[in-house]
Design a protein around this motif. Structure first.
Motif, mmCIF file in Angstrom:
data_model
loop_
_atom_site.group_PDB
_atom_site.id
_atom_site.type_symbol
_atom_site.label_atom_id
_atom_site.label_comp_id
_atom_site.label_asym_id
_atom_site.label_seq_id
_atom_site.Cartn_x
_atom_site.Cartn_y
_atom_site.Cartn_z
ATOM 1 N N SER A 152 -13.077 17.966 -5.376
ATOM 2 C CA SER A 152 -11.804 17.379 -4.943
ATOM 3 C C SER A 152 -11.147 16.665 -6.110
ATOM 4 O O SER A 152 -10.563 15.616 -5.956
ATOM 5 C CB SER A 152 -12.039 16.412 -3.788
ATOM 6 N N ASP A 208 -8.952 1.554 7.120
ATOM 7 C CA ASP A 208 -8.770 1.171 5.719
ATOM 8 C C ASP A 208 -9.917 0.309 5.213
ATOM 9 O O ASP A 208 -10.335 0.440 4.061
ATOM 10 C CB ASP A 208 -7.430 0.454 5.535
ATOM 11 N N ARG A 262 -12.644 2.621 4.511
ATOM 12 C CA ARG A 262 -12.368 3.425 3.319
ATOM 13 C C ARG A 262 -12.579 2.640 2.041
ATOM 14 O O ARG A 262 -13.007 3.193 1.026
ATOM 15 C CB ARG A 262 -10.930 3.936 3.366
ATOM 16 N N GLU A 263 -12.262 1.358 2.090
ATOM 17 C CA GLU A 263 -12.456 0.546 0.893
ATOM 18 C C GLU A 263 -13.932 0.300 0.619
ATOM 19 O O GLU A 263 -14.324 0.012 -0.509
ATOM 20 C CB GLU A 263 -11.709 -0.791 1.048
ATOM 21 N N PHE A 319 -6.038 7.490 -11.053
ATOM 22 C CA PHE A 319 -5.444 7.710 -9.730
ATOM 23 C C PHE A 319 -6.269 6.981 -8.668
ATOM 24 O O PHE A 319 -5.732 6.267 -7.817
ATOM 25 C CB PHE A 319 -5.416 9.217 -9.429
ATOM 26 N N ALA A 367 -5.314 3.885 -6.166
ATOM 27 C CA ALA A 367 -5.369 4.094 -4.717
ATOM 28 C C ALA A 367 -6.271 3.065 -4.047
ATOM 29 O O ALA A 367 -5.998 2.622 -2.940
ATOM 30 C CB ALA A 367 -5.859 5.509 -4.415
ATOM 31 N N TYR A 368 -7.343 2.682 -4.734
ATOM 32 C CA TYR A 368 -8.284 1.723 -4.142
ATOM 33 C C TYR A 368 -7.993 0.309 -4.620
ATOM 34 O O TYR A 368 -8.800 -0.591 -4.440
ATOM 35 C CB TYR A 368 -9.730 2.130 -4.453
ATOM 36 N N ARG A 412 -1.018 7.480 5.106
ATOM 37 C CA ARG A 412 -0.688 8.910 5.051
ATOM 38 C C ARG A 412 0.787 9.103 4.689
ATOM 39 O O ARG A 412 1.130 10.021 3.962
ATOM 40 C CB ARG A 412 -0.932 9.554 6.412
ATOM 41 N N LYS A 442 0.834 -1.209 0.000
ATOM 42 C CA LYS A 442 0.000 0.000 0.000
ATOM 43 C C LYS A 442 0.866 1.255 0.000
ATOM 44 O O LYS A 442 0.581 2.231 -0.691
ATOM 45 C CB LYS A 442 -0.894 0.030 1.242
ATOM 46 N N LEU A 476 -12.416 10.597 8.095
ATOM 47 C CA LEU A 476 -11.585 11.794 7.953
ATOM 48 C C LEU A 476 -11.385 12.496 9.287
ATOM 49 O O LEU A 476 -10.430 13.214 9.487
ATOM 50 C CB LEU A 476 -12.214 12.769 6.958
ATOM 51 N N ILE A 503 2.375 1.625 -3.501
ATOM 52 C CA ILE A 503 1.400 2.078 -4.491
ATOM 53 C C ILE A 503 1.052 3.541 -4.266
ATOM 54 O O ILE A 503 1.036 4.358 -5.186
ATOM 55 C CB ILE A 503 0.118 1.210 -4.428
ATOM 56 N N GLU A 517 -9.169 13.827 -1.403
ATOM 57 C CA GLU A 517 -9.234 12.572 -2.159
ATOM 58 C C GLU A 517 -8.069 11.676 -1.762
ATOM 59 O O GLU A 517 -8.216 10.463 -1.619
ATOM 60 C CB GLU A 517 -9.231 12.888 -3.662
ATOM 61 N N MET A 518 -6.878 12.273 -1.531
ATOM 62 C CA MET A 518 -5.712 11.478 -1.151
ATOM 63 C C MET A 518 -5.853 10.995 0.291
ATOM 64 O O MET A 518 -5.515 9.867 0.619
ATOM 65 C CB MET A 518 -4.442 12.313 -1.268
ATOM 66 N N MET A 519 -6.352 11.893 1.152
ATOM 67 C CA MET A 519 -6.411 11.574 2.579
ATOM 68 C C MET A 519 -7.414 10.468 2.872
ATOM 69 O O MET A 519 -7.256 9.727 3.841
ATOM 70 C CB MET A 519 -6.807 12.825 3.372
ATOM 71 N N VAL A 520 -8.465 10.385 2.069
ATOM 72 C CA VAL A 520 -9.513 9.419 2.371
ATOM 73 C C VAL A 520 -9.285 8.091 1.653
ATOM 74 O O VAL A 520 -9.948 7.104 1.928
ATOM 75 C CB VAL A 520 -10.898 10.032 2.042
ATOM 76 N N ALA A 521 -8.318 8.067 0.754
ATOM 77 C CA ALA A 521 -8.034 6.820 0.035
ATOM 78 C C ALA A 521 -7.398 5.813 0.996
ATOM 79 O O ALA A 521 -6.732 6.213 1.945
ATOM 80 C CB ALA A 521 -7.092 7.112 -1.126
ATOM 81 N N PRO A 522 -7.613 4.519 0.740
ATOM 82 C CA PRO A 522 -7.034 3.519 1.647
ATOM 83 C C PRO A 522 -5.539 3.327 1.398
ATOM 84 O O PRO A 522 -5.068 2.224 1.173
ATOM 85 C CB PRO A 522 -7.835 2.251 1.336
ATOM 86 N N ILE A 523 -4.808 4.417 1.417
ATOM 87 C CA ILE A 523 -3.346 4.358 1.321
ATOM 88 C C ILE A 523 -2.809 5.029 2.574
ATOM 89 O O ILE A 523 -3.469 5.894 3.131
ATOM 90 C CB ILE A 523 -2.806 5.081 0.061
ATOM 91 N N PHE A 558 -17.426 14.850 -2.056
ATOM 92 C CA PHE A 558 -17.354 15.913 -1.065
ATOM 93 C C PHE A 558 -18.196 17.108 -1.470
ATOM 94 O O PHE A 558 -18.543 17.276 -2.630
ATOM 95 C CB PHE A 558 -15.904 16.378 -0.900
ATOM 96 N N TYR A 578 3.839 5.766 -5.269
ATOM 97 C CA TYR A 578 3.968 5.779 -6.725
ATOM 98 C C TYR A 578 2.930 6.688 -7.371
ATOM 99 O O TYR A 578 3.260 7.525 -8.212
ATOM 100 C CB TYR A 578 3.835 4.349 -7.262
ATOM 101 N N ILE A 579 1.654 6.559 -6.989
ATOM 102 C CA ILE A 579 0.634 7.346 -7.699
ATOM 103 C C ILE A 579 0.754 8.829 -7.384
ATOM 104 O O ILE A 579 0.502 9.667 -8.236
ATOM 105 C CB ILE A 579 -0.816 6.857 -7.431
ATOM 106 N N ILE A 580 1.169 9.150 -6.177
ATOM 107 C CA ILE A 580 1.302 10.564 -5.838
ATOM 108 C C ILE A 580 2.520 11.167 -6.541
ATOM 109 O O ILE A 580 2.472 12.290 -7.038
ATOM 110 C CB ILE A 580 1.321 10.745 -4.314
ATOM 111 N N ARG A 626 -16.282 8.699 -9.916
ATOM 112 C CA ARG A 626 -15.081 8.302 -9.194
ATOM 113 C C ARG A 626 -15.441 7.589 -7.892
ATOM 114 O O ARG A 626 -14.832 6.582 -7.534
ATOM 115 C CB ARG A 626 -14.232 9.539 -8.903
#
Lengths: 311, 328
Positions: free
Chosen positions: B87, B73, B76-77, B100, B104-105, A116, A18, B53, A21, A108-114, B83, A24-26, B148
């Motif tokens: 965003s 997590d 989140r999944e 993206f 991420a997911y 911090r 995680k 959040l 990934i 969007e980044m903060m809430v993704a399951p990646i 929002f 990488y995406i950021i 999204r």
């Protein structure tokens, strides 16, 4: 028991993947944005060139007074300008976090399951890569600054650039994670970035300085980066020859036979101050790199830690 | 039906300010659940806690059985998010934004393209996928965000004020997508709004004010709390008409000048037979069904307040004005 340890291993594995990934995406997003933003691209290498050629030419005459001999100021300054570019690019690239916050993408980044941490790390690598790209462009102008190409020099400079860029982006992330708006940005520029730049030895040799300034340059991590960069780039190029501040034309040979004249001449020569022997590098390269890497790692860890803490 | 979201005694404090003051509710699987209340009532705070959040000061929230603080997590999944404020990365294209998200997911590699095309088709943005988001209209951006939010097949889709700042036509089309999601894809939808008329589209509504839930029921049930429908008539002879109404139709009269007003439980069924049977000539007739506005007014004693653009919107407009031009 075996089941638990396997479970732990799977957890660590998935956490690492995680992290990878996410980073990488950021990183990828930062690069896409960088190469798409033409104003930023052009600005990013126009600025160092302006400094290099305008300031480099303008200050040439003052620099000659130092007894720089054949070496031009632009040559002396070039490694400093490379460091400056890395400084500005890295800081700006990290500051884009504030932009992301204002425009919502940070959510969007903060809430993704990646994790911090991967957001901070992605930014650090992103800043490192874009800075490296700009440094690379600057390398094209090396001959114009009177420095010849060599594989050793190019690789060495790229290495210093990369280490420096990662550390500085971390510093930027650290600052940006505490900032909610752009209002604080000029403060950061004026009280952090500019002093770091001016006290780094990019523009003037860090010799014969007043005591207080000497202390400041010693605690400025940029000094060591500039020192390393100059050491690598100007290897084999002497900046000064030392000697007397004023060249006395050779007296006619017949006068040299006169003992009164020769004793007067040696008095005159003794009263003219000796030019300082300007050094290309003050510390051993390994020491410079060690300091830059150590501070960089500490800053990266701080940035990740700080970023993880915020809500 | 089983509960997909369970919230128990949720409290959130910002320093001394208590934004959410101990709320409990459940959201059923597959329903459209609306959080209705004025700005600053605690809607966004609650949704932010449910989306991991924000951490609650006190109390628990579970989503599909996962605790929102302990199993972030997992939660989140299982959720998709749209929002209140945009965003999207405007410098990237629509497809890049979705890519993206897919990474991420951790949408499986072989599924990525297929799903991106699928959700883009759902919100009718297939032909704009290679365009940068900065060229999109407000409605298109919102649709892209909905797409999204659905990309990783979430169990619950959270929509925080999904139609704020959009024109009425776009608002309607957004609602069509939302209803379609529920009907065709049986996704649970949790949304917040301060538009009373939109809340009518929900299966159930929680009305929240000053950090507390003051009512929770279906829109119909909430409205029937206020009372029945109100019919307003004017006739050739109002005095005679009033006598007949009281004697033969057993309705509750409401005092009002110049015309006759009375309350009936179901006006739509009442009016046809009433007109046929009423002996006095009717000049005009109108009816008013109670709205959620009336419900809110009755529960709180005030009208829902609709505030102007907040600080973020202003900041955004400012930043937009300062951005370098000529990038398109």
């Amino acid at each position: 028991m075996a089941g638990t340890s396997q479970q732990t291993r799977v957890d660590i594995g998935s956490a690492l993947s995680k992290l990878a990934i996410g980073t990488y995406i950021i990183w990828l997003r930062d690069l896409k944005r960088f190469f798409r933003d033409r104003t930023r691209l052009i600005g990013s290498f126009a600025q160092p060139l302006i400094y290099l050629f305008l300031l480099g030419t303008g200050l040439q005459s003052a620099f000659s007074l130092f007894g720089s001999g054949e070496t031009k100021y632009i040559t002396f300054m070039y490694p400093g300008i490379v460091c400056m570019t890395i400084l500005f690019t890295s800081m700006f690239s990290a500051i884009s976090l504030i932009w992301d916050r204002q425009f919502g993408f940070l959510k969007e980044m903060m809430v993704a399951p990646i994790p911090r941490s991967s957001i901070a790390l992605g930014k650090v690598f992103g800043g490192g890569t874009t800075a490296l790209f700009q440094g690379f462009i600057l390398l094209l102008f090396m001959p114009l600054a009177g420095i010849g190409y060599s594989v050793e020099k190019i690789l060495g400079m790229l290495l210093v650039m990369f280490i420096l860029a990662m550390g500085l982006t971390s510093l930027g992330v650290l600052v940006a994670s505490r900032m909610r708006s752009f209002e604080g940005f000029p403060i950061v520029m004026n009280f952090l970035v500019m002093p770091m730049f001016f006290l780094s030895g990019a523009f003037f040799p860090l010799q014969n300085l007043p005591r207080w300034m000497n202390v400041l340059t010693k605690i400025n991590p940029m000094s060591y980066a500039v020192d390393a960069m100059r050491g690598v780039a100007l290897k084999g190029i002497a900046i000064t020859s030392g000697g007397l501040a004023i060249n006395i034309p050779s007296p006619p040979p017949e006068l040299l036979g006169n003992p009164q004249f020769t004793s007067w001449l040696s008095q005159v020569q003794a009263s003219i101050p000796q030019m300082p022997q300007l050094k290309t590098q003050y510390y051993p390269l390994g020491f410079d790199l060690l300091i830059v890497v150590a501070i960089g790692v500490v800053l990266t860890l701080l940035a990740v830690w700080r970023f993880n803490k915020q809500e | 039906m089983s509960a997909i979201i369970e919230v128990t005694d949720l409290v959130k404090k910002y320093g001394d300010l208590e934004a959410v003051k101990g709320i409990s509710f459940e959201v059923e699987l597959g329903e459209i659940f609306g959080f209705l209340g004025p700005n600053g009532a605690g809607k966004t705070t609650t949704i932010s806690i449910l989306c991991t959040l924000l951490s609650p000061t006190h109390g628990t929230a579970k989503l599909d059985g996962w605790d929102v603080t302990a199993e972030r997590d997992r939660v989140r999944e299982s959720i998709g998010l749209v929002f209140q404020d945009p965003s999207l990365d405007e410098r990237l294209t629509a497809r890049e934004n979705l890519e993206f998200h897919a990474y991420a997911y951790r949408v499986p590699r072989e599924e990525r393209d297929k799903r991106i095309q699928e959700v883009l088709g759902m919100v009718e943005l297939l032909d704009r996928q290679e365009d940068r988001v900065e060229t999109f209209s407000g409605g298109m951006k919102r649709r892209l965000e909905i797409a999204r939010g659905l990309l990783h097949y979430p169990k619950v889709l959270f929509l925080d004020e999904p139609t704020i700042g959009l024109d009425p036509q776009t608002r309607n089309s957004i609602w069509e997508y939302i209803r379609e999601l529920k009907e065709k894809h049986s996704i649970t939808i949790f949304l917040t709004t301060h538009y009373m008329d939109e809340a009518e589209n929900c299966d159930r509504i929680a009305i929240i004010d000053y950090g507390r839930i003051i009512a929770l029921d279906t829109p119909e049930a909430l409205k029937s709390q206020v009372g029945g429908d109100i019919i307003k008539i004017s006739t050739a002879n109002n005095e005679e008409a009033e006598q007949v109404l009281l004697k033969d139709f057993e309705v509750t009269m409401i005092q009002e000048r110049d015309c006759l007003c009375f309350e009936v439980p179901d006006a739509a069924n009442f009016i046809p037979s009433f007109i046929k049977a009423f002996p006095v000539a009717i000049n005009s007739i109108s009816m008013h069904r109670p709205t959620l506005d009336d419900v809110f007014l009755k529960l709180t004693g005030r009208e829902i307040r609709d505030e102007e653009a907040g600080g973020i919107d202003k900041m955004r407009a400012f930043a937009r004005a300062w951005r370098p031009t000529g990038r398109r």
